[in-house]
Design an enzyme around this catalytic site. Structure first.
Site, PDB file in Angstrom:
ATOM      1  N   TYR A 180      15.215  21.692 -13.975  1.00 45.70           N
ATOM      2  CA  TYR A 180      15.248  21.568 -12.516  1.00 45.70           C
ATOM      3  C   TYR A 180      15.126  22.930 -11.832  1.00 45.70           C
ATOM      4  CZ  TYR A 180      16.969  16.866 -13.696  1.00 45.70           C
ATOM      5  OH  TYR A 180      17.126  15.611 -14.224  1.00 45.70           O
TER       6      TYR A 180
ATOM      7  N   HIS B 292      16.529  15.993 -23.067  1.00 48.16           N
ATOM      8  CA  HIS B 292      15.944  15.432 -21.823  1.00 48.16           C
ATOM      9  C   HIS B 292      14.993  14.253 -22.091  1.00 48.16           C
ATOM     10  CE1 HIS B 292      15.208  16.913 -17.457  1.00 48.16           C
ATOM     11  NE2 HIS B 292      15.183  15.614 -17.511  1.00 48.16           N
TER      12      HIS B 292
END
Ligand code: NAP
Length: 299
Positions: free
Chosen positions: A70, A128
């Protein structure tokens, strides 16, 4: 805390604290946490985003979900700023890129996340999504980090049922604490097989994009007559009904992202809405459960 009425905040907090999800090691966390994707992208929004996360902590939304991906680490830095001096109050989750999840890179990736977050341990570290690194190797790396105390537990993200089966078949794979997947009223493919698999294995789901993030599905949720009628019934907003639906059982932790304090408050309040079996049937008719296998939805 800002201009919010402290009595109201503690009332919302006490309701949220009653709605907990139990992790495999017995730890409990409230069923609504906070996401951070797309935070730290606009300097003008930074101060409000930090306040929003802090208000969320105040309200008991202690699970904070972030990732090295992010903003190329910027979201983790922002979270680090928001939790400074209150590390013990949060349940910190970060994620490793698949291409950093091999034994040669995972320790450095984790160390970098810890540095950006200003902490010396993560409560939960997730892979992830699946990449080319063999799962066995990632699990070995995760277990090593756990033994070193860098992470308290580990899990996966974007794993479909066959991936979970594979994980369950490898050494230490069953130490996985959670699987984080896309789940909302407008995208309920996991209701067919993945969620039942999780229930059978007593492994919670962490629901990402529980508010459908934006776009056309969000619009559908907002304008659906069944959602609207329930919003009227409970005197709340349609998205709060959508969130209440996601957390209707006690084994799903939703992590809505809200960069605005008003949104954080609404999301925390959604935990107080207990949908009845009739409400749920109404929503099932509007957004039917799949009757066959649907590949896992992801963004
Ligand atoms: P989301 O939480 O479904 O939606 C976020 C959007 O909804 C933001 O634009 C936010 O606006 C708005 N919002 C939040 N609360 C609201 C409310 N009460 N009323 C109206 N609008 C509201 O989408 P998401 O960010 O994709 O998912 C949540 C988190 O899950 C992410 O932030 C991330 O941490 C995680 N995630 C993980 C994966 C993965 O692959 N593992 C993928 C996607 C997401 P404001 O920000 O302006 O308040």
């Amino acid at each position: 805390m800002g201009h919010w009425d402290s009595e109201k905040l503690s009332e919302i907090r006490s309701r949220l604290e009653k709605r907990v999800v139990t992790l495999p090691d017995g730890t409990t966390v409230p069923c609504v946490g906070q996401g951070t994707w797309h935070m730290a992208e606009n300097p003008r929004e930074r101060a409000e985003e930090i306040k929003a996360l802090q208000l969320g902590i105040e309200l008991g939304m202690k699970v904070i979900d972030t990732a090295e991906m992010y903003g190329h680490g910027a979201a983790e830095r922002l979270v680090g700023e928001a939790i400074k001096g209150r590390r013990d109050e949060v349940f910190l989750v970060s994620k490793v890129y698949p291409h950093h999840s091999g034994l040669d890179k995972i320790a450095t990736a984790c160390e970098n996340s810890l540095k950006r977050l200003g902490t010396d341990y993560l409560d939960l570290y997730l892979l992830h999504w699946r990449g080319r690194v063999p799962l066995e190797e990632t699990v070995e790396g995760m277990e090593k980090l756990r033994k070193e105390g860098k992470i308290l537990r580990w899990g996966v993200s974007n794993f479909d049922t066959d991936d979970m089966e594979e994980l369950w078949s490898i050494p230490d794979g069953r130490n996985c604490a959670v699987n984080q997947v896309l789940y909302h009223l407008g995208s309920r493919g996991i209701d067919f097989d993945l969620l039942p698999w999780h229930r059978a294995h007593r492994l919670p789901i962490m629901a990402y994009s529980p508010l459908a993030q934006g776009g056309s599905l969000r619009k559908q949720l907002l304008t659906d007559p069944a959602v609207q009628s329930l919003a009227e019934k409970y005197r709340v907003k349609p998205l709060q009904i959508a969130l209440a639906w996601t957390i209707r059982t006690n084994d799903v932790i939703a992590i809505p992202k809200a960069g605005r304090q008003q949104h954080v408050l609404e999301n925390a309040e959604a935990a107080a809405i207990e949908l009845t079996p009739e409400d749920l049937e109404k929503l099932d008719r509007a957004f039917p459960k799949p009757r066959k296998k649907v590949p896992l939805d992801m963004i």
